[in-house]
Design an enzyme around this catalytic site. Sequence first.
Site, short mmCIF file in Angstrom:
data_model
loop_
_atom_site.label_atom_id
_atom_site.label_comp_id
_atom_site.label_asym_id
_atom_site.label_seq_id
_atom_site.Cartn_x
_atom_site.Cartn_y
_atom_site.Cartn_z
N HIS A 56 6.39 1.78 -0.78
CA HIS A 56 6.00 0.02 0.10
C HIS A 56 7.00 -0.74 -0.77
CE1 HIS A 56 2.81 -2.63 -0.71
NE2 HIS A 56 1.56 -2.09 -1.39
N LYS A 75 -14.38 6.93 14.82
CA LYS A 75 -15.52 7.88 15.68
C LYS A 75 -14.52 8.82 16.46
CE LYS A 75 -17.20 3.78 17.73
NZ LYS A 75 -17.26 2.39 18.53
N ARG A 102 -1.05 0.11 6.76
CA ARG A 102 -0.87 1.40 5.08
C ARG A 102 -1.74 2.04 6.08
NH1 ARG A 102 -3.03 -1.20 -0.39
NH2 ARG A 102 -1.33 -2.00 0.03
N ARG A 138 -4.58 -7.32 -2.46
CA ARG A 138 -3.39 -8.58 -1.90
C ARG A 138 -2.56 -8.47 -0.46
NH1 ARG A 138 -4.94 -7.41 -7.19
NH2 ARG A 138 -5.79 -5.34 -6.36
N THR A 139 -2.43 -6.87 -0.60
CA THR A 139 -1.14 -6.63 0.30
C THR A 139 -1.93 -7.39 2.30
OG1 THR A 139 -0.81 -4.57 -0.68
CG2 THR A 139 0.38 -5.21 0.93
C1 NCD Z 1 -0.38 -0.68 -5.27
C2 NCD Z 1 -0.50 0.45 -3.54
O1 NCD Z 1 -1.77 0.34 -2.90
O2 NCD Z 1 -0.03 1.62 -3.94
N1 NCD Z 1 -1.10 -2.32 -4.60
C3 NCD Z 1 -0.72 -2.48 -3.72
O3 NCD Z 1 -0.43 -2.81 -2.64
N2 NCD Z 1 -0.47 -3.81 -5.12
C4 NCD Z 1 -0.65 0.11 -6.31
C5 NCD Z 1 -2.02 0.29 -5.96
O4 NCD Z 1 -2.66 0.55 -5.46
O5 NCD Z 1 -2.16 0.94 -7.71
#
Ligand code: NCD
Length: 302
Positions: A133, A83, A105, A55-56
């Site tokens: 997040h 690497k 991320r 999703r993100t």
């Molecule tokens: C979340 C995350 O990565 O923190 N997912 C997301 O970004 N929609 C929650 C999760 O991974 O459970």
Amino acid sequence: MNQGLLGIQGLERPEIEVILDRAKYFQPLQNESFKRLDTLRGKMVVNLFFEASTRTRISFEIAAKRLGADSVSITASGSSVSKGESLVDTLNTLAAMRPDAIVMRHGASGAPHFLSRYLPTPIVNAGDGTHEHPTQALLDARTILDRRGRLDGLRVAIIGDIAHSRVARSNIHLLSKFGVEIVLCGPPSLLPRELAEIAPGVTLEHNIREAIRDADVIMMLRVQLERQHETSYPVGEYFRFYGLRLEHLELARPDVIVMHPGPINRGREISSDVADSQRSVILNQVENGISVRMAVLEKILQ
Ligand code: NCD
């Protein structure tokens, strides 16, 4: 100075309101046949993901493109990180290509904060370890506002693996700035007592039925096994005590909404009939992810 978005904790309520209002403005665009604006033409957004994401990452890419920017994505496994290149060297390499923003991320809490001290490029935190997040909390707030019209005075139950959840932390910071009553619920090993202190309006509860009682919003969290080093609960036992089932919804307000950041594990933290019910807004959250990330990228890049 790096003017990205690293977390919710440091934002003031009016700054959050501006982003949420702007996201609302972008919502109708998602339904039009021609979805591309010119606002960020010529800008380049690099998405750098050291952890899995559906999703993100995709919604940041779509958001950048809908604003007319170019967007490229790389994942750790497909980059020179595999690497042995260090995080700082990878980021300096990317920065040398002069992107206008880096969305990242990373599994280490604080990684984007650390890099933002060295890089001139604005960094948007798309999840750092168990820490924050921010865009998830913003899209969650947008989704609650769409359904409820307000945040003040609502009772929100956040249930599951709170200990390892950056989604929970960012939501606690955001919702507490808006006068929300927040109940955190999970088994003792996944519900750190110190979380009651991080923001006003937070209480802890181990009994899911008590947490859900009179809730306006139920936010379920995945058990994040990838961050757990202790032995975890057997699936069946976890679901029996902390899984959300239809019978629980009767304890909440009649118009309760059920949220989950995804990915959902059916039969672990949520039953299929709840996830697919009329009360579930899980796909509305996904949809709002694009509008909210458009608002964030526009703010940072314009
Ligand atoms: C979340 C995350 O990565 O923190 N997912 C997301 O970004 N929609 C929650 C999760 O991974 O459970």
